[in-house]
Design an enzyme around this catalytic site. Structure first.
Site, short mmCIF file in Angstrom:
data_model
loop_
_atom_site.label_atom_id
_atom_site.label_comp_id
_atom_site.label_asym_id
_atom_site.label_seq_id
_atom_site.Cartn_x
_atom_site.Cartn_y
_atom_site.Cartn_z
N LYS A 191 -0.49 4.81 4.49
CA LYS A 191 -1.35 3.97 5.47
C LYS A 191 -0.70 3.52 6.70
O LYS A 191 0.48 3.25 6.81
CB LYS A 191 -1.45 2.52 4.52
CG LYS A 191 -2.44 1.67 5.29
CD LYS A 191 -2.93 0.52 4.24
CE LYS A 191 -3.87 -0.59 4.61
NZ LYS A 191 -5.07 0.01 5.14
N HIS B 229 0.85 -1.25 -0.07
CA HIS B 229 -0.09 -0.17 0.15
C HIS B 229 0.82 1.14 -0.06
O HIS B 229 2.16 1.09 0.08
CB HIS B 229 -0.82 0.10 1.28
CG HIS B 229 -2.13 -0.89 1.12
ND1 HIS B 229 -2.02 -2.36 1.33
CD2 HIS B 229 -3.46 -0.74 0.64
CE1 HIS B 229 -3.16 -2.71 1.27
NE2 HIS B 229 -4.17 -2.09 0.76
#
Length: 255
Positions: free
Chosen positions: A153, A149
């Site tokens: 995040k 990600h």
């Protein structure tokens, strides 16, 4: 017309969800919440409200459903407030502890319908189904989960990866989970989990099964967060009128 309230309106997902609601013929945004920019305009005459007044705002706007994409601690309080007011829930917030999830479920059960999922993408829910089928047939193969990600995040591993791990544990009977590896110990009877945080990666998930002379890879790649937003709005449409209790995205999709 389904009256939608949105918590986390200033976040990455919030803006996309508002766009999805604006395009829907059967929905309207009636309330928006965030801790940033309280009182500022959002769209169509809606102004950001203080989450601490959520119960009152949900009541005054006669909201049918609250969509929540915030952080774990806030999501719990938001769920309790909505359930108290009899408002259905769609919760996409990840990083919930067992205690937080338990408190959320306690507020929801027998009171309001709610869809709770770490990922509302249609493709990811099919991905989980394929992982389930493969794991049931490949119990003796080594299984590894790799997710990637963007570098903003907060939680790792992702909720989507952890859901894949739970599926693997259930289907293979393996309980030991190794989060990353280092040192010289050989691989045991375990499920390996690896998290990458880099650049602006929207979301990549891979489950690898490796056996004698071969391997199988099941992968999902998200190219845009719009896949998550459209799924969340689809869940909001489904949950209004559903029976009280916690539901999964698989129920929404009937898979």
């Amino acid at each position: 017309m389904i009256r939608v309230a949105l918590s986390g309106a200033r976040g990455r997902m919030g803006g996309l969800i508002m766009e999805e609601i604006a395009r829907a013929d059967d929905m309207e945004l009636v309330a928006a919440f965030d801790v940033v920019g309280i009182g500022s305009p959002v769209r169509d005459g809606i102004f950001l409200s203080d989450p601490r007044r959520m119960g009152e705002e949900l009541r005054e706007t006669r909201s049918d459903v609250l969509i929540d994409f915030t952080v774990a601690s806030a999501a719990v309080e938001n769920a309790v407030a909505a359930a108290t007011e009899g408002v259905a829930l769609v919760i996409g917030t990840t990083g919930l502890s067992k205690e937080q999830l338990s408190r959320m479920q306690e507020a929801i059960e027998d009171h309001v319908p709610a869809v709770i999922s770490p990922n509302f993408s249609v493709g990811v829910n099919i991905f989980w189904k394929l992982v389930e089928q493969a794991a049931a047939a490949l119990k003796d193969y080594d299984a590894e989960v790799v997710e990637a990600h963007h570098n903003k995040k907060r939680d790792a591993p992702s909720g989507t990866a952890l859901k894949a791990v739970e599926i693997l544990k259930k289907e293979t009977g393996i309980e030991n989970v190794s989060f990353g590896r280092e040192g010289i110990d050989p691989r045991g009877r375990e499920i390996g989990v690896h998290a990458v945080r880099a650049g602006d990666i929207v979301g990549d998930h891979l489950v690898l099964f490796a056996g004698p002379g071969e391997r199988i890879e099941i992968r999902h790649q998200a190219h845009s967060r719009s896949a998550f937003a459209s799924g969340a709005v689809r869940a909001a449409r489904w949950v209004v009128g559903a029976r009280p209790g916690v539901h999964s995205m698989a129920e929404v999709l009937d898979v």
